[in-house]
Design an enzyme around this catalytic site. Sequence first.
Site, mmCIF file in Angstrom:
data_model
loop_
_atom_site.group_PDB
_atom_site.id
_atom_site.type_symbol
_atom_site.label_atom_id
_atom_site.label_comp_id
_atom_site.label_asym_id
_atom_site.label_seq_id
_atom_site.Cartn_x
_atom_site.Cartn_y
_atom_site.Cartn_z
ATOM 1 N N SER A 1 0.811 -1.222 0.000
ATOM 2 C CA SER A 1 0.000 0.000 0.000
ATOM 3 C C SER A 1 0.843 1.270 0.000
ATOM 4 O O SER A 1 0.362 2.336 -0.388
ATOM 5 C CB SER A 1 -0.951 0.005 1.203
ATOM 6 O OG SER A 1 -0.230 -0.157 2.412
ATOM 7 N N ASP B 1 -3.080 5.476 12.039
ATOM 8 C CA ASP B 1 -2.203 5.152 10.910
ATOM 9 C C ASP B 1 -0.908 5.962 10.997
ATOM 10 O O ASP B 1 -0.881 7.150 10.695
ATOM 11 C CB ASP B 1 -2.939 5.437 9.595
ATOM 12 C CG ASP B 1 -2.163 4.957 8.375
ATOM 13 O OD1 ASP B 1 -0.983 4.582 8.537
ATOM 14 O OD2 ASP B 1 -2.737 4.960 7.274
ATOM 15 N N HIS C 1 1.253 4.931 6.659
ATOM 16 C CA HIS C 1 1.063 5.643 5.398
ATOM 17 C C HIS C 1 1.279 7.143 5.616
ATOM 18 O O HIS C 1 1.526 7.591 6.730
ATOM 19 C CB HIS C 1 -0.335 5.361 4.846
ATOM 20 C CG HIS C 1 -0.587 3.903 4.622
ATOM 21 N ND1 HIS C 1 -1.234 3.106 5.555
ATOM 22 C CD2 HIS C 1 -0.260 3.097 3.591
ATOM 23 C CE1 HIS C 1 -1.297 1.873 5.098
ATOM 24 N NE2 HIS C 1 -0.708 1.834 3.919
#
Length: 403
Positions: free
Chosen positions: A144, A379, A382
């Site tokens: 990702s 998160d 990311h």
Amino acid sequence: MRRLIQRVSPAAAPPLPALLLVAAVGVLLVLAARRSSFFDTTSAWSGARRPSRARNSTAAGGRVPKGCDLFRGEWVPDGGGAPYYTNRSCPHIQEHQNCLKYGRPDRGFLRWRWRPAGCDLPRFDAAAFLRSFRGRSLAFVGDSLARNHMQSLMCLLSKVEYPKDISKTAHSEFSTMLYESHNFTVAIFWSPFLVKANKSGDLWHLHLDEPDDAWLAGIAGFDYVVLSAANWFTRPSMFIEAGRVVGCRICLVPGVADLTLRYSQRMALRTALRALTGAFNGTVVLRTLSPTSHFEGGEWDKGGDCRRTRPYAANETRMAGLDLDMHTVQVEEFARAKVAAAAARMVLMDTTAAMLLRPDGHPSRYGHWANQNVTLYNDCVHWCLPGPIDVWNEMLFQILLPD
């Protein structure tokens, strides 16, 4: 304002200074309207205080001098204020990285630029990028974070052109986009381990000596491939080579040795690079890992978070632990592959040191609305878009330019 002036007769016209004042006010109102339409839908940005430092003295689209190490340096204040794009101007931002949309209150994380130790890094020039790579194709292969990287590039290019989706599948992890005006193609191939893998129960089965056909067959004909993978190797896994189990990571199977993720990451990367250097005649870029160490106050699934609002200075942190181990493996395996490379041009894109200094650039809890009933961890893996990750494409532009 034009209608107002037409209603005033010459005999009753106000003196010249008054007319100039009215005109000036009108111009300011037009400029203010244009400015507000550029920024995102939240109002906090437009009223934020801007640093006084000039953005970057190096002209956009320029080149760094030979011998300059792009990957060692510091983050310095960026006085330009506005990001390259916003969540309104770019439709390619993954929801969980859309920090502006989901209410991140600060904008300071957008006001830093990367300055290499021996030179200035030019601003990303979307028009120059598309001109430079007209008729070329670029593939991102990995997890990702590879997708995060590609979406950053598409957002940067959106200043000039929006691409056409020419994907051969509806699977979003295998999308292909074409910039028709420049015949430039960019694609993403999902392969978090780079090798063949399947899950059985709680364990992943990694075939460490077999490259993943999901990307290997797809990259044929591409000019550039950006390879990256690291974070998924932390999962409990069985390691398979030549059809037999050779070890595992946290499998708790009697008689199977725990070889740790350092082994699986090394062997999978070696297999992927060997496949590329043996059959691919374009440019192979290996991007090093994005830091795993920005969680504070707990692990990712135990309340850890990343709420800092400014970068670290170079002397405030250093690479250690898992980040250091995985980075070392990547650098060593790249050096090994480069020696063995036949036709492929090999480039190491060592972004880890720069990103280690940016604990402020992650979505944290701003990947969804605060009152949403969703199960999402904070998160700290990311990167917000726009955000520090945009420097990856400033670097990528430089290293892909021909000598």
